[in-house]
Design an enzyme around this catalytic site. Structure first.
Site, PDB file in Angstrom:
ATOM      1  N   GLU A   1       0.833  -1.210   0.000  1.00 41.44           N
ATOM      2  CA  GLU A   1       0.000   0.000   0.000  1.00 41.44           C
ATOM      3  C   GLU A   1       0.867   1.260   0.000  1.00 41.44           C
ATOM      4  OE1 GLU A   1      -4.048  -0.605   2.281  1.00 41.44           O
ATOM      5  OE2 GLU A   1      -2.374  -1.234   3.552  1.00 41.44           O
TER       6      GLU A   1
ATOM      7  N   TYR B   1     -14.888  26.535  -2.992  1.00 44.03           N
ATOM      8  CA  TYR B   1     -14.814  25.073  -3.171  1.00 44.03           C
ATOM      9  C   TYR B   1     -13.440  24.661  -3.679  1.00 44.03           C
ATOM     10  CZ  TYR B   1     -19.888  25.894  -3.758  1.00 44.03           C
ATOM     11  OH  TYR B   1     -21.183  26.309  -3.625  1.00 44.03           O
TER      12      TYR B   1
ATOM     13  N   GLU C   1      -7.970   6.922   9.671  1.00 49.45           N
ATOM     14  CA  GLU C   1      -8.400   7.852  10.714  1.00 49.45           C
ATOM     15  C   GLU C   1      -7.443   9.047  10.792  1.00 49.45           C
ATOM     16  OE1 GLU C   1      -9.865   3.758  12.048  1.00 49.45           O
ATOM     17  OE2 GLU C   1      -8.204   4.579  10.883  1.00 49.45           O
TER      18      GLU C   1
ATOM     19  N   LYS D   1     -12.066   3.853   1.047  1.00 47.17           N
ATOM     20  CA  LYS D   1     -10.911   3.077   0.593  1.00 47.17           C
ATOM     21  C   LYS D   1     -11.445   1.830  -0.105  1.00 47.17           C
ATOM     22  CE  LYS D   1      -6.507   1.259   2.308  1.00 47.17           C
ATOM     23  NZ  LYS D   1      -5.671   1.077   3.509  1.00 47.17           N
TER      24      LYS D   1
END
Length: 126
Positions: A22, A54, A74, A100
């Site tokens: 990853e 934005y 997190e 994810k």
């Protein structure tokens, strides 16, 4: 009164995760943002200066999400929330959802992720 600015489906390639592959290869993440702010002034004036851009929110969120490789979603979501609250004084609270969809889970699933809500803390008087 709480008004909401929302931005959904921001796709970012990053290298967050616990597994070695990853952090080496990275993967696609999707971020949704909800910003609580008082939009009463901009709803009357029609001026960008009276609201939250934005485009600037996406730039800040993307940088906060990509600039460091985190093990946990997190922490990555927390970095985004912290950066938005720091950058935009008009924002009272932010809700960050990080999806994810390609998490290394030995199962067939549609999505996995975290949702964090952070509120601006009033200044402490010491």
């Amino acid at each position: 009164m709480t008004d909401i600015i929302f931005i959904t489906g921001v796709v970012i390639h990053a290298r967050h995760g616990v597994m070695e592959h990853e952090t080496e290869v990275g993967q696609r993440f999707v971020i949704d943002l909800e910003l609580s702010a008082d939009l009463s002034e901009s709803s009357r004036t029609d001026r960008l200066a009276d609201t939250v851009s934005y485009s600037n929110v996406v730039a800040i969120a993307t940088a906060a999400f990509k600039n460091t490789n985190y093990k946990l979603l997190e922490r990555a979501a927390g970095a985004v929330a912290d950066a938005i609250l720091l950058a935009f004084s008009r924002v009272d609270a932010v809700k960050v959802t990080v999806h994810k969809p390609h998490a290394p889970i030995a199962a067939i699933f549609e999505d996995v992720g975290v949702v964090l809500t952070r509120t601006r803390q009033p200044p402490s008087h010491g």
